[in-house]
Design a protein around this motif. Sequence first.
Motif, PDB file in Angstrom:
ATOM      1  N   MET A 168     -17.635 -35.882  -9.586  1.00 46.33           N
ATOM      2  CA  MET A 168     -18.741 -36.271 -10.218  1.00 46.33           C
ATOM      3  C   MET A 168     -18.871 -35.927 -11.820  1.00 46.33           C
ATOM      4  SD  MET A 168     -22.814 -35.634  -9.315  1.00 46.33           S
ATOM      5  CE  MET A 168     -24.145 -36.075 -10.474  1.00 46.33           C
ATOM      6  N   ALA A 169     -18.356 -34.541 -11.973  1.00 45.63           N
ATOM      7  CA  ALA A 169     -18.336 -34.079 -13.214  1.00 45.63           C
ATOM      8  C   ALA A 169     -17.213 -34.881 -14.226  1.00 45.63           C
ATOM      9  CB  ALA A 169     -17.486 -32.626 -13.220  1.00 45.63           C
ATOM     10  N   ASP A 170     -16.336 -35.477 -13.421  1.00 45.53           N
ATOM     11  CA  ASP A 170     -15.425 -36.507 -14.184  1.00 45.53           C
ATOM     12  C   ASP A 170     -16.303 -37.706 -14.552  1.00 45.53           C
ATOM     13  OD1 ASP A 170     -13.332 -34.792 -14.152  1.00 45.53           O
ATOM     14  OD2 ASP A 170     -12.526 -35.827 -12.116  1.00 45.53           O
ATOM     15  N   ASN A 171     -17.224 -38.253 -13.688  1.00 50.97           N
ATOM     16  CA  ASN A 171     -17.834 -39.453 -14.015  1.00 50.97           C
ATOM     17  C   ASN A 171     -18.741 -38.898 -15.162  1.00 50.97           C
ATOM     18  OD1 ASN A 171     -16.282 -40.812 -12.020  1.00 50.97           O
ATOM     19  ND2 ASN A 171     -18.126 -40.208 -10.381  1.00 50.97           N
ATOM     20  N   MET A 172     -19.456 -37.862 -15.197  1.00 50.35           N
ATOM     21  CA  MET A 172     -20.300 -37.540 -16.409  1.00 50.35           C
ATOM     22  C   MET A 172     -19.466 -37.099 -17.575  1.00 50.35           C
ATOM     23  SD  MET A 172     -22.896 -35.224 -13.790  1.00 50.35           S
ATOM     24  CE  MET A 172     -23.982 -34.756 -15.022  1.00 50.35           C
ATOM     25  N   GLY A 173     -18.097 -37.407 -17.761  1.00 50.92           N
ATOM     26  CA  GLY A 173     -17.609 -36.902 -18.712  1.00 50.92           C
ATOM     27  C   GLY A 173     -17.507 -35.664 -19.069  1.00 50.92           C
ATOM     28  N   LEU A 174     -17.366 -34.624 -17.997  1.00 46.55           N
ATOM     29  CA  LEU A 174     -17.396 -33.238 -18.135  1.00 46.55           C
ATOM     30  C   LEU A 174     -16.236 -32.581 -17.321  1.00 46.55           C
ATOM     31  CD1 LEU A 174     -21.454 -32.631 -17.750  1.00 46.55           C
ATOM     32  CD2 LEU A 174     -20.178 -32.452 -19.544  1.00 46.55           C
ATOM     33  N   ASN A 175     -15.864 -31.602 -17.860  1.00 46.97           N
ATOM     34  CA  ASN A 175     -14.693 -30.565 -17.310  1.00 46.97           C
ATOM     35  C   ASN A 175     -15.377 -29.447 -16.743  1.00 46.97           C
ATOM     36  OD1 ASN A 175     -12.171 -29.781 -16.287  1.00 46.97           O
ATOM     37  ND2 ASN A 175     -11.850 -28.842 -18.312  1.00 46.97           N
ATOM     38  N   ALA A 176     -15.506 -29.015 -15.335  1.00 44.38           N
ATOM     39  CA  ALA A 176     -15.632 -27.715 -15.016  1.00 44.38           C
ATOM     40  C   ALA A 176     -14.717 -26.807 -14.792  1.00 44.38           C
ATOM     41  CB  ALA A 176     -16.381 -27.797 -13.446  1.00 44.38           C
ATOM     42  N   LYS A 177     -14.917 -25.592 -15.484  1.00 47.44           N
ATOM     43  CA  LYS A 177     -14.134 -24.436 -15.329  1.00 47.44           C
ATOM     44  C   LYS A 177     -14.788 -23.327 -14.679  1.00 47.44           C
ATOM     45  CE  LYS A 177     -11.450 -25.200 -19.559  1.00 47.44           C
ATOM     46  NZ  LYS A 177     -10.121 -25.253 -18.707  1.00 47.44           N
ATOM     47  N   ALA A 178     -14.154 -22.721 -13.821  1.00 45.44           N
ATOM     48  CA  ALA A 178     -14.666 -21.694 -12.966  1.00 45.44           C
ATOM     49  C   ALA A 178     -13.760 -20.485 -12.629  1.00 45.44           C
ATOM     50  CB  ALA A 178     -15.197 -22.267 -11.547  1.00 45.44           C
ATOM     51  N   ALA A 179     -14.408 -19.446 -12.364  1.00 45.48           N
ATOM     52  CA  ALA A 179     -13.783 -18.081 -11.868  1.00 45.48           C
ATOM     53  C   ALA A 179     -14.387 -17.470 -10.567  1.00 45.48           C
ATOM     54  CB  ALA A 179     -13.587 -17.226 -13.134  1.00 45.48           C
ATOM     55  N   LEU A 180     -13.785 -17.204  -9.720  1.00 41.93           N
ATOM     56  CA  LEU A 180     -14.142 -16.342  -8.598  1.00 41.93           C
ATOM     57  C   LEU A 180     -13.972 -14.863  -8.640  1.00 41.93           C
ATOM     58  CD1 LEU A 180     -13.300 -18.827  -5.864  1.00 41.93           C
ATOM     59  CD2 LEU A 180     -15.417 -18.854  -7.092  1.00 41.93           C
ATOM     60  N   GLU A 181     -14.915 -14.097  -8.197  1.00 37.55           N
ATOM     61  CA  GLU A 181     -14.722 -12.776  -8.030  1.00 37.55           C
ATOM     62  C   GLU A 181     -14.844 -12.167  -6.582  1.00 37.55           C
ATOM     63  OE1 GLU A 181     -18.336 -10.384 -10.219  1.00 37.55           O
ATOM     64  OE2 GLU A 181     -17.042 -11.259 -11.575  1.00 37.55           O
ATOM     65  N   TYR A 182     -14.205 -11.345  -6.025  1.00 37.46           N
ATOM     66  CA  TYR A 182     -14.544 -10.793  -4.664  1.00 37.46           C
ATOM     67  C   TYR A 182     -14.556  -9.445  -4.661  1.00 37.46           C
ATOM     68  CZ  TYR A 182     -13.575 -15.509  -3.105  1.00 37.46           C
ATOM     69  OH  TYR A 182     -13.435 -17.010  -2.845  1.00 37.46           O
ATOM     70  N   GLU A 183     -15.642  -9.142  -3.779  1.00 35.92           N
ATOM     71  CA  GLU A 183     -15.556  -7.694  -3.161  1.00 35.92           C
ATOM     72  C   GLU A 183     -14.976  -7.626  -1.890  1.00 35.92           C
ATOM     73  OE1 GLU A 183     -19.675  -6.441  -5.692  1.00 35.92           O
ATOM     74  OE2 GLU A 183     -19.488  -6.404  -3.441  1.00 35.92           O
ATOM     75  N   PHE A 184     -14.112  -6.684  -1.355  1.00 36.82           N
ATOM     76  CA  PHE A 184     -13.512  -6.455  -0.133  1.00 36.82           C
ATOM     77  C   PHE A 184     -13.103  -5.058   0.069  1.00 36.82           C
ATOM     78  CE2 PHE A 184     -10.051  -6.943  -3.168  1.00 36.82           C
ATOM     79  CZ  PHE A 184      -9.061  -6.282  -2.900  1.00 36.82           C
ATOM     80  N   PHE A 185     -13.385  -4.686   1.675  1.00 39.43           N
ATOM     81  CA  PHE A 185     -13.083  -3.280   1.822  1.00 39.43           C
ATOM     82  C   PHE A 185     -11.667  -3.131   2.413  1.00 39.43           C
ATOM     83  CE2 PHE A 185     -17.569  -3.062   1.595  1.00 39.43           C
ATOM     84  CZ  PHE A 185     -17.926  -1.746   1.859  1.00 39.43           C
ATOM     85  N   MET A 186     -11.035  -2.311   2.198  1.00 42.35           N
ATOM     86  CA  MET A 186      -9.654  -1.811   2.696  1.00 42.35           C
ATOM     87  C   MET A 186      -9.799  -0.601   3.671  1.00 42.35           C
ATOM     88  SD  MET A 186      -6.532  -3.080   1.628  1.00 42.35           S
ATOM     89  CE  MET A 186      -6.293  -3.707  -0.047  1.00 42.35           C
TER      90      MET A 186
END
Length: 328
Positions: free
Chosen positions: A1-19
């Motif tokens: 859908m972003a492409d159809n709207m002439g947009l490029n989405a950028k993203a970044a994920l961050e995670y918490e995890f227990f060791m």
Amino acid sequence: MADNMGLNAKAALEYEFFMFKETPESVRQKGYRNLEPLTPDWFGYSVLRNSVHAELYHQIMGLGESMDFPLEGIHTETGPGVIEAAIAVDDAESAADKGALFKTFMKVLAQRNNLMATFMAKWSNKYPGQSGHIHISLYDGQGNNVFFDPGQEHNISQAQRHFIAGQQQLMPEFLAMLAPTVNSYSRLIPGFWAPTEATWGVENRTTALRVIPGSNKSQRVEYRLGSADANPYLALAAALAAGLYGIKHQLEPAAEVQGNAYALQHPEHLQLPRTLWESAQRLKQSEAAREMFGNDFVEHFAATREWEEREFRKHITDWEMDRYFEII
């Protein structure tokens, strides 16, 4: 859908995890009880803990570089043995790839070091749950950040306002994609640093959506509701689709939250579902979900979440035994 709207989405994920200082064999022998974390006590952002375990951190950073999920940063979070890692920004689809690789091979790396990592939303009532925050920005064909408008307060463009509004309005309806397990809802309770309403604010870490003002390169929104146990592809799809829906329909957000969102009363329509079953029903009933994801996906995914809830209901928990065995 972003492409159809002439947009490029950028993203970044961050995670918490227990060791943990455990193995697949030891956790089963212990019945998943009395597990030993990698480090003791509440050492958030600790130079001491990071330095003592520098070799492990170097392995994690090196793995990210070699497998194309480079990390912007990694540090201890609040709680025994908990680590938070921020993955570098990329195009949205590639960002989801990086999230999936990170979660899988962080567990692999841990076990190769005779440790175990868990991305459960919450493994103990004693500690806050584990988040999977999602940072998103949108760019036009000329490389301009459509969220950035230096002439507006906090540089928030009209497009970003619409995007926030869509995320806010659809958060209760899309929640099953971001909180997909029974355990997810143990995290989304008052007093444990996780949002329980669809709120937004500027640089406010108590809200479900955090606007991060910046430059043409860095203006973005952080979807803080997400939990570590979510599928990276579905979580990012939900967060992005909701925002794009807001732009498409030119929605306006509710009033910005200033101060501690946890301590304030919020309108009923901003309340989030409290169980996986309720989330599945909200998804099935969502016209926006059907518009953005299609009927087949909505019906199938909602049915899988209902199945998950039914499987849980077949089991007797330790809490029930302790609560009812003698006194009922």
